[in-house]
Every structure is written in structure tokens, then in C-alpha cells.
Design a protein around this motif. Structure first.
Motif, PDB file in Angstrom:
ATOM      1  N   GLU A   1     -42.298  -2.118  37.142  1.00  8.99           N
ATOM      2  CA  GLU A   1     -41.721  -2.133  38.473  1.00  8.99           C
ATOM      3  C   GLU A   1     -41.918  -0.787  39.167  1.00  8.99           C
ATOM      4  O   GLU A   1     -42.240  -0.735  40.365  1.00  8.99           O
ATOM      5  CB  GLU A   1     -40.225  -2.474  38.399  1.00  8.99           C
TER       6      GLU A   1
ATOM      7  N   VAL B   1     -37.426  -2.666  49.822  1.00 12.17           N
ATOM      8  CA  VAL B   1     -36.525  -1.675  49.225  1.00 12.17           C
ATOM      9  C   VAL B   1     -36.951  -0.270  49.626  1.00 12.17           C
ATOM     10  O   VAL B   1     -36.132   0.561  50.051  1.00 12.17           O
ATOM     11  CB  VAL B   1     -36.504  -1.801  47.690  1.00 12.17           C
TER      12      VAL B   1
ATOM     13  N   TYR C   1     -42.256  -4.182  46.436  1.00 17.55           N
ATOM     14  CA  TYR C   1     -40.921  -3.657  46.680  1.00 17.55           C
ATOM     15  C   TYR C   1     -40.899  -2.916  48.017  1.00 17.55           C
ATOM     16  O   TYR C   1     -40.131  -1.982  48.215  1.00 17.55           O
ATOM     17  CB  TYR C   1     -40.497  -2.726  45.544  1.00 17.55           C
TER      18      TYR C   1
ATOM     19  N   MET D   1     -43.848   0.379  42.709  1.00 22.62           N
ATOM     20  CA  MET D   1     -43.179   1.168  43.742  1.00 22.62           C
ATOM     21  C   MET D   1     -43.959   2.428  44.093  1.00 22.62           C
ATOM     22  O   MET D   1     -44.112   2.778  45.268  1.00 22.62           O
ATOM     23  CB  MET D   1     -41.769   1.545  43.277  1.00 22.62           C
TER      24      MET D   1
ATOM     25  N   GLN E   1     -41.388  -8.267  40.571  1.00 25.52           N
ATOM     26  CA  GLN E   1     -41.764  -8.572  41.949  1.00 25.52           C
ATOM     27  C   GLN E   1     -43.148  -7.989  42.245  1.00 25.52           C
ATOM     28  O   GLN E   1     -43.513  -6.928  41.753  1.00 25.52           O
ATOM     29  CB  GLN E   1     -40.741  -7.991  42.918  1.00 25.52           C
TER      30      GLN E   1
ATOM     31  N   THR F   1     -32.152   3.271  43.808  1.00 27.47           N
ATOM     32  CA  THR F   1     -32.412   1.855  43.559  1.00 27.47           C
ATOM     33  C   THR F   1     -32.466   1.636  42.053  1.00 27.47           C
ATOM     34  O   THR F   1     -32.981   2.473  41.310  1.00 27.47           O
ATOM     35  CB  THR F   1     -33.705   1.370  44.233  1.00 27.47           C
TER      36      THR F   1
ATOM     37  N   HIS G   1     -32.758  -3.980  42.685  1.00 28.83           N
ATOM     38  CA  HIS G   1     -33.985  -4.733  42.912  1.00 28.83           C
ATOM     39  C   HIS G   1     -34.238  -5.612  41.701  1.00 28.83           C
ATOM     40  O   HIS G   1     -33.799  -5.299  40.586  1.00 28.83           O
ATOM     41  CB  HIS G   1     -35.174  -3.795  43.162  1.00 28.83           C
TER      42      HIS G   1
END
Length: 456
Positions: free
Chosen positions: A285, A265, A262, A289, A259, A227, A255
Motif C-alpha cells: 500500500e 487520501v 490512494y 502511495m 487498493q 493515514t 485507508h
């Protein structure tokens, strides 16, 4: 010896496992430019930073309204060749303000040490001076700064800049179709390879992607889920990885930035049944995750591009959540004597260890000084003939400015000198890219440990 234009690293890539190597020379890379530039990275993963939001320039780069390219010089000397005995003056565009100002500060420190080194010896009895202009960490600011240096001050040699988008904007708007030499101190975007007139001291991200493909294969994985952040930086590194990867890519999706979750994803990556997961994203990010991977109980071997590493990730994720993860980052050759001497001087002067970005700036200055000494005259056309040659491997390998200077002063030509920088071998190829020198970081006890080097 010519380099492959794709900077490919095959299975015989040198992987020198070194166990407990320190992190003094480490740096991460990430840059998304405001004008759709090549979005590389010039973030500093080695000594941490504030995630991927570019708030202090340490981990990410989303340039803000940080400057207007205003004049900020470190010398009062006018440009030009300084007459018969005045200093040779070149230009430098750097991020003194804006989202990448932390790297501009490191560049300036490397530049200052290099100037001191050069002027202790001189260039045929003359000094080197550098006029510095601020890009504000933005494309337009970089263009304005370069226009001032090139069009008003008339410098024939330009060091600049931080961020691939800024460097490329300067080249296309100011330098292209002129004789001015442009040598970027901090740009890793893959797209710069398509502009052979734009030289850079930091390696292309392609070496990083290819090294990751090799490392994952050597760890006996044959299926990977990828990703990447949805911009030019993420797409280009992910594409280069897929091109280099011989196994199966079970998942390969972008992605968006910023955000809150995730989970979608990550669920798809988990459903792909790939045992190796590769992340090309930013620190903020990636921290999100990691927390979701940990809370969901997903089990996979994690790998990352340099932009995922940093203190911000460590401080915002649980202990043990990334154990064993491997990350590839640009690095200086921290075990070499010339780097150790540079690091010692840097620590004595500034009270902290240098990063590879300081080393790149240092070598830009030394390379410029040697090109000036070897040239027939102080013009862009003459410097174009020497700037690549003073670090080619056909000459005698030397690791200090003085040693290279002395060869030229004794009647040697550019073919007799092979300057080996404190940032590693330089040896620009036909695309203006240097040799890639990278370090492998492994997360151990919720910290980054240097566990190997990769050289193309």
C-alpha cells in the motif's frame, strides 16, 4: 525499577545519533490476523520483504490457510522434567508454514543458537530441550499447537508465538487460568499490554508511536497528517501516536488494503496543509502511495511505522521519491558486544546477518533456561516466580547465559541476576512488556540508513 505501563518516552528520550550504523538487526512489523486479533506486526523491514500482502511473510501478515498445527518437533525427548538427569523440556509455537514462515525460520535459527549456548553450560548439569509445534501462521493453528504442548505434553513453559493475534489466541484459549508461562517471541500489538500474564520479548508498538511523535516534534513540525491501514494494527498505532502528539493533527483517516489508488487520501492529506505526513500501513500500500505522491508533485516530510519499510518498497518506487523519510523499527542493540558476538555466530552458521526477530527468539530461550535454574521445581507455578526476576535491573547486569548461570550456581538468587539480552534490556514490567529498543531509519540515496536509536 518499575516501568510506566504506557511505555511513554518523553522529550528526554535517548536518541543516540550514530550515522552509518549497519542494518543487521533491523526488522519491520505488520500483522493482521484472521480472527480479529490485535494485528501487530512481525514483518521484517530491515532485510526487505514482499510488501504488505504477507505472501512470504517478510513484510506483511494476512494469514492464509497455511497449516493445521501439526506436530513438528526438533527433539525426540518427551516433555516433563526429564527425570533426575534428563533434559528439561519446554514448548515453542512458531510459524513454520504459512504467511509468517520466513520469521519462523529466523526464530528457529535464533532458538538453535541459544540451545547450543545453554547446553554448553547446562542447567545444573542437565540439558534444555524444546518441542516445536507449527501454528501455520494462524490463530486456530496456534491454539491447536499450544493445546498439544500444554495439555498432552504437559510443558510448564511455552514460547509463542509470531503475530499478536496468534499469541493472544493461545493465551486466551489455552494458557489463561493455568500456571503455564507464555513468553511470545514476536508480538508487538498494543492490546497485549492488557493481558499481564502474557509476556513478550519484542516491545509494544506504543513505544514506536511515542518515539515517532517525539521525532516529528524534534524536527520542528507542529502539524501532522496521519493515514493508517483500516484494521486493529493501524488504528491502535495511530491512536497511540495521537495520544502522544502535542501538536495539531490536521488529518487522521484510515485507508483500506489492496487498493489500486490512494489518490483521494493523498489529496486530502495535501489539502490539510500539514508539512509532516505519517503512514501506518503495509509495504504494498505504501509503495502505491509513494508513486502517487511523486507523480502528483506533493511535497511533505514523510514518516512511517516499521511496516512501511522493506526492499519491496524500494524496488517499486522511483529514486528520490522518499529521500529523507524517517521510519522507526524494532531493533537489537547492534553496537553492544553481546549482540556483535551473537551476530558473528549467526553469520558464521547461516551465511547471513540476523534480524531482531532472531535475537528475540534467542533471548526467550535463555530467559527460560535461567528461570528453570532459579526455580525451586520444574513447574509452571515455580517458573512464574522466576521468569520475570532473572532479568530485572536490581541484580548484577550480565550479558551472557554463562555469567548469569554462574551467579545462580554459586548460590545467588533471582534478585542477584540481571540478564541483559542480545535483543537489548528485557526487564518485564507489570504488564509483561519489555523495555522498548528501537532504531531510526532514514531514507538516503533510495536506501535505508540507520541514523539513531531510541530506548524507553
Amino acid at each position: 525499577m518499575p516501568r510506566n505501563t504506557r511505555d511513554d518516552i518523553d522529550r528526554r528520550t535517548l536518541l543516540k545519533l550514530t550515522g552509518g550504523v549497519g542494518l543487521a538487526g533491523l526488522a519491520g512489523c505488520v500483522n493482521t490476523t484472521d480472527d480479529g486479533g490485535d494485528g501487530d506486526g512481525d514483518g521484517d523491514g530491515g532485510d526487505g520483504g514482499d510488501g504488505g500482502d504477507g505472501s512470504d511473510g517478510d513484510g506483511g501478515d494476512t494469514p492464509e490457510d497455511g497449516g493445521d498445527g501439526s506436530d513438528d518437533t526438533d527433539t525426540e525427548t518427551s516433555s516433563g522434567d526429564g527425570g533426575s538427569d534428563g533434559p528439561y523440556t519446554i514448548g515453542m509455537v512458531d510459524s513454520l508454514t504459512g504467511s509468517l514462515s520466513a520469521f519462523g525460520e529466523r526464530n528457529q535459527r535464533g532458538k538453535d543458537l541459544a540451545l547450543e549456548t545453554v547446553n554448553e553450560v547446562g542447567i545444573e548439569g542437565r540439558d534444555l530441550a524444546i518441542t516445536v509445534e507449527d501454528s501455520g501462521s494462524e490463530n486456530q493453528g496456534g491454539i491447536s499447537a499450544a493445546q498439544k504442548l500444554v495439555n498432552q505434553d504437559g510443558v510448564p513453559f511455552l514460547i509463542g508465538s509470531v503475530g499478536s493475534g496468534v499469541s493472544l489466541a493461545i493465551y486466551e484459549s489455552v494458557v489463561q487460568d493455568t500456571d503455564v508461562v507464555q513468553l511470545s517471541q514476536n508480538s508487538t500489538g498494543l492490546g497485549l499490554t492488557d493481558f499481564p500474564g502474557l509476556l513478550r520479548m519484542s516491545p509494544t508498538g506504543r513505544t514506536q508511536s511515542t518515539a515517532l511523535a517525539n521525532i516529528i516534534a524534534e524536527d520542528d513540525y507542529d502539524t501532522v497528517a496521519v493515514t493508517f491501514v483500516n484494521n486493529n494494527y493501524g488504528q491502535s498505532l495511530a491512536d497511540a501516536f495521537v495520544e502522544a502528539w502535542d501538536g495539531e493533527v490536521a488529518y487522521n483517516q484510515p485507508h483500506d488494503q489492496d487498493q489500486q489508488s490512494y489518490s483521494g487520501v493523498l489529496s486530502e492529506m495535501n489539502s490539510s496543509a500539514a508539512d509532516a505526513w505519517l503512514f501506518v500501513t503495509y509495504q504494498a500500500e505504501f509503495a502505491t502511495m509513494v508513486n502517487e505522491i511523486y507523480s502528483s508533485g506533493y511535497e511533505a516530510q514523510l514518516y512511517g511505522a516499521d511496516s512501511v519499510s522493506g526492499d519491496d518498497v524500494l524496488s517499486n518506487t522511483p529514486e528520490g521519491s522518499m529521500e529523507g523519510m524517517k521510519i522507526v523499527v524494532p531493533s537489537a542493540p547492534v553496537e553492544q558486544d553481546n549482540y556483535k558476538e551473537f551476530a558473528s555466530r549467526f553469520e558464521e552458521e547461516y551465511g547471513e546477518s540476523p534480524t531482531s526477530w532472531s535475537a528475540y527468539a534467542y533471548d526467550c530461550v535463555v530467559n527460560a533456561a535461567l528461570a528453570i535454574q532459579a526455580a525451586d521445581e520444574f513447574t509452571g507455578a515455580a517458573l512464574q516466580e522466576t521468569v520475570r526476576e532473572v532479568s530485572r535491573p536490581e541484580g548484577e547486569a550480565v550479558t551472557t547465559y554463562k555469567a548469569a548461570h554462574d551467579i545462580l550456581a554459586d548460590g545467588g538468587s533471582v534478585d542477584d541476576v540481571d540478564y541483559q539480552g542480545v535483543s537489548g534490556p528485557i526487564d518485564f514490567d507489570e504488564n509483561g512488556d519489555p523495555v522498548g529498543f528501537l532504531q531510526i531509519l532514514t531514507v538516503q540515496d533510495h536506501d535505508y540508513a540507520g541514523t539513531g536509536f531510541v530506548e524507553s
